[in-house]
Scaffold this motif. Structure first.
Motif, mmCIF file in Angstrom:
data_model
loop_
_atom_site.group_PDB
_atom_site.id
_atom_site.type_symbol
_atom_site.label_atom_id
_atom_site.label_comp_id
_atom_site.label_asym_id
_atom_site.label_seq_id
_atom_site.Cartn_x
_atom_site.Cartn_y
_atom_site.Cartn_z
ATOM 1 N N SER A 10 0.817 -1.212 0.000
ATOM 2 C CA SER A 10 0.000 0.000 0.000
ATOM 3 C C SER A 10 0.848 1.258 0.000
ATOM 4 O O SER A 10 0.349 2.347 -0.290
ATOM 5 C CB SER A 10 -0.904 0.009 1.236
ATOM 6 N N GLY A 11 2.128 1.118 0.380
ATOM 7 C CA GLY A 11 2.984 2.287 0.506
ATOM 8 C C GLY A 11 3.075 2.822 1.915
ATOM 9 O O GLY A 11 3.601 3.909 2.145
ATOM 10 N N GLY A 12 2.574 2.053 2.883
ATOM 11 C CA GLY A 12 2.666 2.445 4.281
ATOM 12 C C GLY A 12 3.897 1.861 4.947
ATOM 13 O O GLY A 12 4.694 1.149 4.317
ATOM 14 N N GLN A 13 4.056 2.158 6.219
ATOM 15 C CA GLN A 13 5.202 1.649 6.971
ATOM 16 C C GLN A 13 5.253 0.123 6.963
ATOM 17 O O GLN A 13 6.308 -0.469 6.696
ATOM 18 C CB GLN A 13 5.142 2.135 8.424
ATOM 19 N N ASP A 14 4.132 -0.499 7.251
ATOM 20 C CA ASP A 14 4.113 -1.956 7.375
ATOM 21 C C ASP A 14 4.408 -2.642 6.048
ATOM 22 O O ASP A 14 5.219 -3.570 5.984
ATOM 23 C CB ASP A 14 2.757 -2.416 7.913
ATOM 24 N N SER A 15 3.736 -2.209 4.982
ATOM 25 C CA SER A 15 3.938 -2.889 3.706
ATOM 26 C C SER A 15 5.327 -2.611 3.143
ATOM 27 O O SER A 15 5.897 -3.443 2.431
ATOM 28 C CB SER A 15 2.856 -2.488 2.696
ATOM 29 N N THR A 16 5.914 -1.459 3.465
ATOM 30 C CA THR A 16 7.280 -1.177 3.025
ATOM 31 C C THR A 16 8.269 -2.080 3.753
ATOM 32 O O THR A 16 9.225 -2.584 3.153
ATOM 33 C CB THR A 16 7.630 0.305 3.261
ATOM 34 N N THR A 17 8.038 -2.299 5.033
ATOM 35 C CA THR A 17 8.880 -3.235 5.782
ATOM 36 C C THR A 17 8.736 -4.644 5.224
ATOM 37 O O THR A 17 9.725 -5.383 5.100
ATOM 38 C CB THR A 17 8.515 -3.208 7.276
ATOM 39 N N CYS A 18 7.512 -5.015 4.860
ATOM 40 C CA CYS A 18 7.292 -6.331 4.254
ATOM 41 C C CYS A 18 7.986 -6.439 2.899
ATOM 42 O O CYS A 18 8.492 -7.506 2.535
ATOM 43 C CB CYS A 18 5.798 -6.596 4.101
ATOM 44 N N LEU A 19 8.001 -5.355 2.147
ATOM 45 C CA LEU A 19 8.702 -5.360 0.863
ATOM 46 C C LEU A 19 10.197 -5.570 1.079
ATOM 47 O O LEU A 19 10.836 -6.364 0.366
ATOM 48 C CB LEU A 19 8.446 -4.050 0.120
ATOM 49 N N ALA A 20 10.766 -4.885 2.058
ATOM 50 C CA ALA A 20 12.186 -5.073 2.367
ATOM 51 C C ALA A 20 12.452 -6.510 2.800
ATOM 52 O O ALA A 20 13.474 -7.117 2.423
ATOM 53 C CB ALA A 20 12.616 -4.093 3.457
ATOM 54 N N HIS A 21 11.556 -7.058 3.583
ATOM 55 C CA HIS A 21 11.662 -8.460 4.006
ATOM 56 C C HIS A 21 11.705 -9.383 2.791
ATOM 57 O O HIS A 21 12.563 -10.274 2.696
ATOM 58 C CB HIS A 21 10.468 -8.802 4.900
ATOM 59 N N ALA A 22 10.796 -9.172 1.852
ATOM 60 C CA ALA A 22 10.744 -10.029 0.662
ATOM 61 C C ALA A 22 11.987 -9.856 -0.203
ATOM 62 O O ALA A 22 12.541 -10.837 -0.723
ATOM 63 C CB ALA A 22 9.483 -9.711 -0.143
ATOM 64 N N LEU A 23 12.432 -8.622 -0.355
ATOM 65 C CA LEU A 23 13.613 -8.358 -1.177
ATOM 66 C C LEU A 23 14.869 -8.985 -0.568
ATOM 67 O O LEU A 23 15.820 -9.299 -1.282
ATOM 68 C CB LEU A 23 13.809 -6.853 -1.351
ATOM 69 N N SER A 24 14.877 -9.159 0.732
ATOM 70 C CA SER A 24 16.028 -9.764 1.393
ATOM 71 C C SER A 24 16.028 -11.284 1.260
ATOM 72 O O SER A 24 17.045 -11.934 1.544
ATOM 73 C CB SER A 24 16.054 -9.386 2.884
ATOM 74 N N ARG A 25 14.899 -11.854 0.788
ATOM 75 C CA ARG A 25 14.760 -13.308 0.778
ATOM 76 C C ARG A 25 14.578 -13.919 -0.607
ATOM 77 O O ARG A 25 14.961 -15.070 -0.828
ATOM 78 C CB ARG A 25 13.564 -13.727 1.642
ATOM 79 N N TYR A 26 13.959 -13.179 -1.528
ATOM 80 C CA TYR A 26 13.551 -13.782 -2.784
ATOM 81 C C TYR A 26 14.247 -13.154 -3.988
ATOM 82 O O TYR A 26 14.667 -11.998 -3.946
ATOM 83 C CB TYR A 26 12.030 -13.695 -2.937
ATOM 84 N N GLU A 27 14.311 -13.922 -5.058
ATOM 85 C CA GLU A 27 15.024 -13.488 -6.256
ATOM 86 C C GLU A 27 14.194 -12.516 -7.107
ATOM 87 O O GLU A 27 14.759 -11.660 -7.780
ATOM 88 C CB GLU A 27 15.408 -14.709 -7.097
ATOM 89 N N ARG A 28 12.885 -12.699 -7.109
ATOM 90 C CA ARG A 28 12.004 -11.796 -7.855
ATOM 91 C C ARG A 28 10.817 -11.432 -6.973
ATOM 92 O O ARG A 28 10.150 -12.315 -6.418
ATOM 93 C CB ARG A 28 11.516 -12.440 -9.153
ATOM 94 N N VAL A 29 10.560 -10.131 -6.869
ATOM 95 C CA VAL A 29 9.492 -9.636 -6.004
ATOM 96 C C VAL A 29 8.634 -8.646 -6.791
ATOM 97 O O VAL A 29 9.143 -7.651 -7.316
ATOM 98 C CB VAL A 29 10.062 -8.941 -4.749
#
Length: 257
Positions: A10-29
């Protein structure tokens, strides 16, 4: 071994943290947002700024960032009478839930996300729902996420994994997790850089206020979302000295069937 993910972003604090989490773990996000007639529609613009800022500040993550999607979920605005979809005061409803609760929102979002993940060949759906610091929304509960994972996997005839990295942490820990993920991606001040990015670019305020800047970011400072974000930031800032990256903290809260 999962290598791809779709983040409800959504572009909020929580979803941005989740995006960083995914980028740290997966090859394509890939990322997904919804226009559902929300009162704080400014988040749809803010999220694009967040995506651009992450690509610029964290080049190690940029190659992993795939297509961004925006879906029309306006039917929610048509059938709901809530303070997130109507210009009404935020208050408790007779149901015992705050009138910021949009019935069926997360259920619909996850269903659409699963359909998109199916088409795009994405294995994991990441969402920022939380039972620790939340307003009591029933569609944010761990049991709801588990049930949705089972139903969507059966309905798609493909095993989908729903990750909820924030489910059991509070807002202060969410700030810390963002810091740790940023630092892990870039030890040269990456932690503070991601926190600063969240402060400057993300949007959480239910009223859509982008005119008032606080230490924790933009917002009215009075709605439940602002108060929760501000309190978490203050608690985190007081306790951050000495904190270091903990892989266990950023491990995915994967849901088991």
């Amino acid at each position: 071994m999962h290598t791809t993910a779709l983040v409800l972003f959504s572009g909020g604090q929580d979803s941005t943290t989740c995006l960083a989490h995914a980028l740290s773990r997966y090859e394509r996000v890939e990322t997904l947002a919804f226009d559902y007639g929300q009162r704080h529609k400014v988040e749809l613009d803010a999220r694009l700024n967040v995506l651009a800022a992450i690509k610029t500040r964290f080049p190690v993550w940029a190659p992993k960032m795939g297509e961004d999607h925006l879906l029309d979920a306006g039917i929610l605005g048509q059938i709901s009478e809530t303070s997130l979809t109507r210009d009404t005061a935020i208050e408790m409803a007779s149901s015992g839930l705050p009138n910021t609760f949009v019935p069926g929102r997360n259920l619909l979002f996850l269903t659409l996300a699963a359909a998109l993940a199916y088409r795009r060949g994405l294995q994991v759906i990441v969402t920022g729902v939380c039972e620790t610091d939340f307003s009591g929304y029933p569609d944010c509960r761990d049991d709801t996420m588990k049930a949705m994972q089972v139903a969507l996997s059966l309905g798609m005839d493909r095993k989908l994994l729903i990750e909820t990295p924030l489910m059991w942490i509070d807002k202060a820990q969410t700030w810390q997790l963002a810091h740790d993920l940023g630092e892990h991606a870039d030890p040269a001040q990456g932690g503070q850089a991601l926190v600063d990015l969240i402060v400057a670019h993300t949007h959480t305020c239910y009223l859509g206020d982008r005119t008032q800047r606080h230490d924790w970011g933009y917002g009215c400072g009075q709605c439940p979302a602002c108060l929760l974000r501000a309190a978490g930031f203050d608690k985190w800032r007081k306790a951050q000295t000495g904190n270091r990256f903990d892989p266990a903290l950023s491990a995915p809260k994967s849901l088991k069937k």
